[in-house]
Write an enzyme that holds these catalytic residues in place. Structure first.
Site, PDB file in Angstrom:
ATOM      1  N   HIS A 216      -4.659   0.063  -4.531  1.00 13.29           N
ATOM      2  CA  HIS A 216      -3.200   0.185  -4.499  1.00 13.29           C
ATOM      3  C   HIS A 216      -2.592  -0.318  -3.184  1.00 13.29           C
ATOM      4  O   HIS A 216      -1.390  -0.525  -3.105  1.00 13.29           O
ATOM      5  CB  HIS A 216      -2.761   1.631  -4.789  1.00 13.29           C
ATOM      6  N   ASP A 249      -9.955   2.496  -7.761  1.00 13.60           N
ATOM      7  CA  ASP A 249      -9.030   2.351  -6.638  1.00 13.60           C
ATOM      8  C   ASP A 249      -9.741   1.788  -5.417  1.00 13.60           C
ATOM      9  O   ASP A 249      -9.533   2.229  -4.277  1.00 13.60           O
ATOM     10  CB  ASP A 249      -8.340   3.672  -6.284  1.00 13.60           C
ATOM     11  N   SER A 331      -4.227   5.101   3.402  1.00 19.06           N
ATOM     12  CA  SER A 331      -4.971   4.631   2.237  1.00 19.06           C
ATOM     13  C   SER A 331      -5.878   3.466   2.577  1.00 19.06           C
ATOM     14  O   SER A 331      -5.462   2.499   3.221  1.00 19.06           O
ATOM     15  CB  SER A 331      -3.997   4.202   1.136  1.00 19.06           C
TER      16      SER A 331
END
Length: 487
Positions: A216, A249, A331
Site C-alpha cells: 500500500h 501487503d 508502513s
C-alpha cells in the site's frame, strides 16, 4: 523543625557569651613537668542545629569541620584561642602536640555550663575554624614550597570529561545507529494529473538495490507513477516497482543507479520471537524521516485484516503485535529485535476511531507487523517472477461471521462452487457448510483468521484441519494448493 541541615554547624549565636580567651589556671605542676594533656574529642552539640532564618541562603552549608581551601582560611581566625597560636611558636606550620605520658595526671578543665548552649556552639565553631585555618595553611605552604612562588594560590581542578563515549552493543542507540543507514523514506506519486501519493518506509534487502516495503506504500505509483527513496544521509535515488503482493501487503522496489556501498539489514527468525521481547521500529511517521521508537512484542499470531474494509481488497496477516509507536508513514519499515535483526515489516495499526488500517489516526500502542519469515518468502518470489504465489485450500469461507470458526460458504464468488472441484479441500472430503475450527495447532474463530494462518505456509505444505459438520467434530489432512497473482 527542619531536618534538612541536621549535622551541619551553624554560625555562633551573637548573643551568647564568647569562649574565654585564656583558659582557667591549672593546678601547680609537680617537680617534673608532665607531658601535654591529650587532645580530647571535640565537643558536639547535644541537639540538631537551629533552623536558619527565613532570609538565609538555601544552598547546603559545608560542614565547618572539613578542611577548606587556603584562600578561605590562610590566616587563622582572630576569634581563635590564644593557645592555638602558641602551639606554633618557632615557625609555621605549628608543631604537632606532644604525646602525653601514660598515667601522668592531667590538668583539670572546668565543665562548661550546661544551660549556656549558645556558648557551647560558639566554642565548637571557633575550634573548627582554627582547625580549618591550620589545614588551609599547610596546604598553601606545601604548594608554595613546590612551586617556588610564595604568592601563588592553589586551584582544585575538576575531573576531565572522557575523550570519547562509546555505547555498548545492544543498546537502542547502538542498534539504531547501525540500522538507520539501511532504512529509506519512500515517496510515491501517481501518474495522474493530480500527482496523488504518499510517504512510507522501506529497508535495504540486498546489495543489488532491492528495497522491501508494503504494497500500500507504492500502489499509487505502480501504474505510470514515480518512486524515490531517500537515505538517512539525505541522498535520494529514483526507484521502480519490481513486484507487489496485495494479499500479503508486501512489495519490492529497486533503486535506479543504486550505490555500491549498500548494507542490507540482517533478517531474524520471527518464529523464535517471544512475547515480551524488545522491539525497535524505524520509519517516517507523518513524514518525519528516520524516527526511532521502541516497545515490546505484545502478542504473536494476531489475525489482522488491513485495507479498505471491502473484503476483496484486504490484506491478511498473522501478525506480530507491538506497542512500539507506529503511525502513518511507518508502513513498510523494519521492526527490529534487540540485536538489530529484522523480525517484521510494520504494516498496520488499530486506532480508537478507524479500526485496522493505515489511516491518519495516531498510534494507541496497537501496531502490527508482517512476520519476516513470511515477508522473506514473498519478497524472494517477487524478485524471481514479479508475481506473488498464495497457498490455498480451494474453498470459499464466510468472511463476516466470527466466534465459532470459519464456515465454508454455500457458493463462491460469481455463483461458482464454494469448494473447488478436485481442489485440496474437495480431496480432503470438506463440503459447503462445514465449519473449520482449527488449522494445525491454531484455533480458528473467523474467515480472516483462517486465511491469515493459511498464508503463513507455502504451497505443497500438508496441514491438519479440524471441522464441525452436523454438530460432530472431525479432522482431515489437506495438502495446500497454489494461486499465482492477485485476483
Amino acid at each position: 523543625m527542619s531536618t534538612e541541615n541536621e549535622g551541619t554547624a551553624v554560625p555562633a549565636d551573637q548573643t551568647a557569651p564568647s569562649a574565654p580567651a585564656t583558659p582557667p589556671t591549672p593546678p601547680a605542676p609537680p617537680a617534673t613537668p608532665p607531658a601535654a594533656a591529650p587532645a580530647g574529642p571535640a565537643p558536639q552539640a547535644d541537639r540538631p542545629a537551629a533552623e536558619p532564618p527565613a532570609d538565609a541562603p538555601t544552598e547546603p552549608v559545608t560542614a565547618v569541620q572539613e578542611p577548606v581551601p587556603a584562600a578561605a582560611h590562610a590566616t587563622p581566625s582572630p576569634a581563635a584561642p590564644a593557645t592555638a597560636h602558641a602551639a606554633g611558636a618557632g615557625g609555621w606550620p605549628p608543631a604537632p602536640p606532644a604525646t602525653p605520658a601514660w598515667g601522668v595526671p592531667q590538668p583539670y578543665a572546668p565543665e562548661p555550663p550546661r544551660k549556656r548552649t549558645g556558648g557551647l556552639v560558639a566554642a565548637v565553631l571557633v575550634a573548627a575554624l582554627v582547625a580549618g585555618g591550620v589545614g588551609g595553611g599547610i596546604g598553601y605552604w606545601a604548594a608554595s614550597q613546590r612551586d617556588g612562588d610564595s604568592t601563588s594560590s592553589t586551584t582544585v581542578a575538576s575531573g576531565e570529561a572522557p575523550s570519547s563515549f562509546k555505547r555498548d552493543p545492544g543498546t537502542v542507540a547502538a542498534v539504531a545507529a547501525k540500522a538507520l543507514p539501511s532504512v529509506v523514506t519512500i515517496t510515491a506519486k501517481s501518474g495522474g494529473a493530480d500527482g496523488e501519493g504518499g510517504t512510507g518506509t522501506g529497508f535495504v534487502y540486498d546489495k543489488e538495490g532491492h528495497i522491501v516495503t508494503n504494497n500500500h506504500v507504492v500502489a499509487s505509483a505502480a501504474d505510470g507513477g514515480t518512486l524515490s527513496a531517500t537515505f538517512s544521509n539525505g541522498k535520494t535515488y529514483d526507484a521502480e516497482v519490481v513486484g507487489r503482493a496485495q494479499g500479503y501487503d508486501v512489495a519490492v522496489i529497486k533503486l535506479k543507479n543504486a550505490p555500491s556501498d549498500l548494507t542490507p539489514l540482517p533478517l531474524g527468525d520471527s518464529e523464535k520471537v517471544a512475547v515480551g521481547d524488545s522491539t525497535i521500529a524505524i520509519g517516517a511517521p507523518f513524514g518525519l524521516s528516520n524516527t526511532v521508537t521502541t516497545g515490546i512484542i505484545s502478542a504473536k499470531n494476531r489475525p489482522v485484516a488491513s485495507g479498505d474494509g471491502s473484503g476483496g481488497k484486504n490484506s491478511y496477516m498473522s501478525a506480530l503485535q507491538t506497542d512500539a509507536s507506529i503511525n502513518p508513514g511507518n508502513s513498510g519499515g523494519p521492526l527490529l529485535d534487540a540485536s538489530g535483526a529484522v523480525i517484521g515489516i510494520n504494516s498496520a495499526i488499530q486506532s480508537a476511531s478507524s479500526g485496522y488500517g493505515q489511516s491518519q489516526a495516531g498510534s494507541i500502542g496497537l501496531g502490527f507487523a508482517i512476520p519476516v519469515n513470511q515477508a522473506k518468502n514473498v519478497a524472494e518470489q517477487l524478485i524471481r517472477t514479479g508475481k506473488p504465489v498464495y497457498p490455498v485450500i480451494g474453498a470459499t469461507v464466510n468472511m463476516q461471521e466470527k466466534g465459532e470458526g470459519a464456515t465454508i460458504a454455500d457458493q463462491g464468488s460469481g455463483g461458482t462452487a464454494a469448494v473447488t472441484p478436485n481442489g485440496p479441500a474437495a480431496k480432503a472430503g470438506l463440503r459447503a457448510g462445514d465449519t473449520i475450527t482449527a488449522f494445525d495447532d491454531r484455533q480458528i474463530d473467523s474467515g480472516p483468521t483462517l486465511i491469515s494462518e493459511i498464508w503463513t505456509h507455502k504451497p505443497g505444505d500438508t496441514v491438519k484441519i479440524t471441522y464441525v459438520r452436523g454438530g460432530k467434530t472431525a479432522t482431515a489432512t489437506v495438502t495446500l494448493g497454489e494461486r499465482t497473482g492477485d485476483s
